[in-house]
Motif scaffolding. Structure first.
Motif, short mmCIF file in Angstrom:
data_model
loop_
_atom_site.label_atom_id
_atom_site.label_comp_id
_atom_site.label_asym_id
_atom_site.label_seq_id
_atom_site.Cartn_x
_atom_site.Cartn_y
_atom_site.Cartn_z
N PRO B 119 22.42 -29.03 -24.41
CA PRO B 119 22.77 -28.38 -25.67
C PRO B 119 21.52 -27.99 -26.44
N ASP B 120 21.52 -26.76 -26.94
CA ASP B 120 20.42 -26.24 -27.75
C ASP B 120 19.11 -26.06 -27.00
N LYS B 121 19.18 -26.21 -25.68
CA LYS B 121 17.97 -25.93 -24.89
C LYS B 121 18.29 -24.95 -23.77
N GLY B 122 19.54 -24.58 -23.62
CA GLY B 122 19.93 -23.72 -22.53
C GLY B 122 19.48 -24.33 -21.21
N TRP B 143 25.44 -30.20 -20.63
CA TRP B 143 26.76 -29.59 -20.82
C TRP B 143 26.82 -28.23 -20.15
N LEU B 144 28.02 -27.62 -20.19
CA LEU B 144 28.28 -26.35 -19.51
C LEU B 144 27.96 -26.46 -18.02
N TYR B 346 26.86 -15.89 -18.06
CA TYR B 346 26.35 -17.20 -18.47
C TYR B 346 26.04 -18.12 -17.30
#
Lengths: 240, 375
Positions: B119-122, B143-144, B346
């Motif tokens: 998260p927030d770092k891709g 995540w993702l 993505y």
């Protein structure tokens, strides 16, 4: 609708009671919930006569409140009181409209062939949907700008990177341009395929700026997908 | 209504894969509504193909993935298989680690994951925060990640120290993942491509043994960032090929369902899509052949991923209007397909990341050309 503002929270400080992934979905700090378009309100407030659905090519999308009304009407056709309402059935798919307080109605009855709302009514709804989508995009862009100001990459603000700043700037430009395009009434701002295409491009830009989280349910992409369903029906292909 | 038509299939893909693609297409809508449905079909012959430890070339992989994605990419991703983690395990794993991973996948019909994104770092590997601390405990979150919550076995990329070379992958086996005190996993709600079952996974004081670090027997230079780059290079053309497969499926669906009085311009557009898809396909195969030659130097990889994604998205943008008013309501498979089409942007790096890489490749190529005295 109050403007959504993004505030920075300390790294890793997830609000109590909220799971981490929900916090990350909201860009790790936006207060409240993510911006979302209110298509339900847009549909309800556009047709001058209350509790009216717009039926085109055997399909309609409407708010749950409108469909629940005992006085529901079909625009340009008339009242659905009694027997006629049974000729429309609520469709279970697609599942997406329910997330926006909408439902899909289908008619396969010969009674409805030729008995459908006018293209003008469909276009009026289409324009209302576009305007609501642009309002939502305004909120989304503000959130993205605030987020890019707060997020650091390699010690540098994301908004300090020239390409990101240019992308934000281009999204801003497109939004203002589309607001001008759609200012006014249906006489001056008909929802043409060209307009829908431009709205789509802006949505893509905003989603790309927001990254992979925008593809999660509740994210920008979901609102765009719902917009596409609505625009494909209202006014659709402009065939009378 | 959305079944594959054999004569369209034969224009692009080999017959032996038709059965598998047709099966995926049959499951498409159900999997969209219930991504775990694939667990009821683990005896299907396609699953045998996906779980076996059979090294294949990138060229073979892109041809297979495109054909299967023509069936349905979401159903394909919902299936067990060695997938992306299998590539990195084969790249870095010791013989014992490879045996453990591939046997688990085969015997348990396991779904697998490779966790990189934070998260927030891709997928910025340099900014990776998930780490093994000095006491050997795993801390952090990802995540993702496809099957992060549902995978039975997987690989997590971690920081093993403070230096830029201190990256590695740890193999998390079923018994490690079962530690609910230290490992928390959640499925993420998705708009489309739901079969991928993206998830969030977090680690808190998860004690790891020495044997979980992939490539522990290799030099740090070989097992960190470079290994990750080689793995992604090997797999990115496959993601591009799925985009081409879905794009072709949508184009052929349009061909089948155009109103009888299909206009000349609609037919012209279908032909234009076919031409674009063919060109994208050739670009993907060029990238795959580069990867097979040298995965660290495959300049067409970023080009093919962006191109395939954009061609697929353009078809998703235009097809509903071409099929008429209310087409997205009339055609449930189409409505699902256009949602799925948005996912590829993505996956395995966004357009911005790939175009930046493409620019670097071009600059590097020109520098080399100048050094070689060429103009």
């Amino acid at each position: 609708m109050a403007e959504i503002q993004y505030t920075v929270t300390p790294s890793g400080a997830c609000p109590s009671g909220e799971h981490k992934w929900g916090y990350h979905l909201r860009f790790g700090g936006a207060p409240g919930s993510l911006p979302t378009p209110d298509f339900s309100c847009a549909l309800e407030s556009t047709i001058p006569v209350e509790h009216t659905i717009v039926l085109r090519h055997g399909w309609a999308i409407t708010s749950s409140a409108t469909w629940a009304s005992p006085e529901v009407m079909v625009a340009d056709v008339g009242s659905l009181v009694g027997r006629d309402k049974a000729l429309l059935r609520k469709e279970l798919r697609p599942l997406l409209p329910e997330r926006f307080g909408l439902l899909v109605l289908a008619s396969r009855s010969r009674h409805s062939e030729g008995n459908q709302s006018s293209l003008l009514s469909a276009a009026a709804l289409g324009l209302a949907v576009v305007k609501e989508q642009l309002r939502f995009y305004g909120d989304a862009l503000n959130l993205l700008q605030d987020y890019c100001n707060a997020r650091l990459v390699g010690g540098r603000k994301l908004s300090g990177i020239a390409t990101v700043r240019a992308q934000l700037g281009d999204a801003h430009r497109r939004l203002r341009y589309l607001e001008q395009w759609t200012a006014g009434t249906i006489d001056t701002a008909y929802p043409t395929p060209a307009l829908i295409h431009e709205v789509r491009i802006l949505g893509d830009e905003l989603s790309k700026l927001g990254g992979g989280r925008t593809f999660l349910s509740g994210g920008f992409r979901e609102a765009i997908a719902m917009f596409e369903i609505l625009a494909n029906l209202y006014p659709g292909n402009n065939d009378a | 209504m959305h079944s594959i038509r054999a004569e369209y299939w034969d224009s692009h893909y080999p017959r032996p894969l038709l059965e598998h693609a047709a099966w995926l297409r049959e499951l498409a809508i159900e999997i969209d509504e219930n991504p775990s449905l694939m667990l009821s079909h683990l005896d299907n012959p396609l699953i045998d193909l996906l779980v076996e430890n059979r090294p294949i070339t990138s060229i073979e992989r892109v041809q297979m993935f495109e054909a299967l994605a023509y069936g349905d990419p979401s159903a394909l991703l919902s299936a067990p298989g060695t997938g992306l983690p299998g590539v990195i395990v084969r790249e870095l794993g010791s013989p014992a680690q490879q045996e453990l991973f591939f046997n688990t996948v085969l015997q348990q019909r396991a779904r697998t994951f490779l966790a990189v994104t934070e998260p927030d770092k891709g997928s910025d590997a340099a900014g990776m925060a998930t780490r093994i601390d000095q006491d050997g405990r795993l801390q952090g979150e990802k995540w993702l990640v496809g099957h992060a919550a549902t995978g039975d076995i997987g690989v997590v990329m971690v920081r093993t120290g403070s230096g830029p070379l201190s990256l590695g992958g740890v193999l998390l086996t079923p018994d490690i993942l079962a530690d609910q005190n230290c490992v928390e996993r959640h499925c993420l709600p998705m708009l489309g491509l739901r079969g991928a079952i993206l998830g969030h996974i977090s680690f808190s004081d998860l004690q790891l043994g020495q044997d979980v670090l992939l490539g522990g027997h290799l030099h740090p230079l070989q097992r960190g960032m470079m290994a990750l780059i080689r793995t992604f290079s090997r797999f990115r053309p496959s993601v591009a090929s799925m985009a081409v497969g879905l794009g072709q499926a949508m184009a052929d669906y349009g061909r089948m369902h155009l109103p009888k009085a299909g206009s000349a311009s609609a037919l012209e557009r279908l032909e234009s899509w076919d031409a674009k898809l063919s060109a994208a396909r050739r670009l993907v195969q060029l990238a795959a052949s580069e990867v097979d030659h040298n995965p660290a130097a495959a300049p067409h990889v970023p080009l093919c991923k962006v191109t395939a994604t954009q061609v697929c998205e353009a078809i998703a943008d235009e097809l509903p209007g071409m099929l008429g008013t209310g087409a997205l309501l009339e055609h449930p498979w189409l409505e699902k397909a256009v949602r799925d089409a948005r996912a590829f942007e993505y996956m395995e790096g966004t357009t911005n990341i790939h175009l930046d890489q493409a620019g670097n490749h071009l600059a590097h190529a020109r520098r080399q050309a100048h050094q070689g005295g060429l103009t």
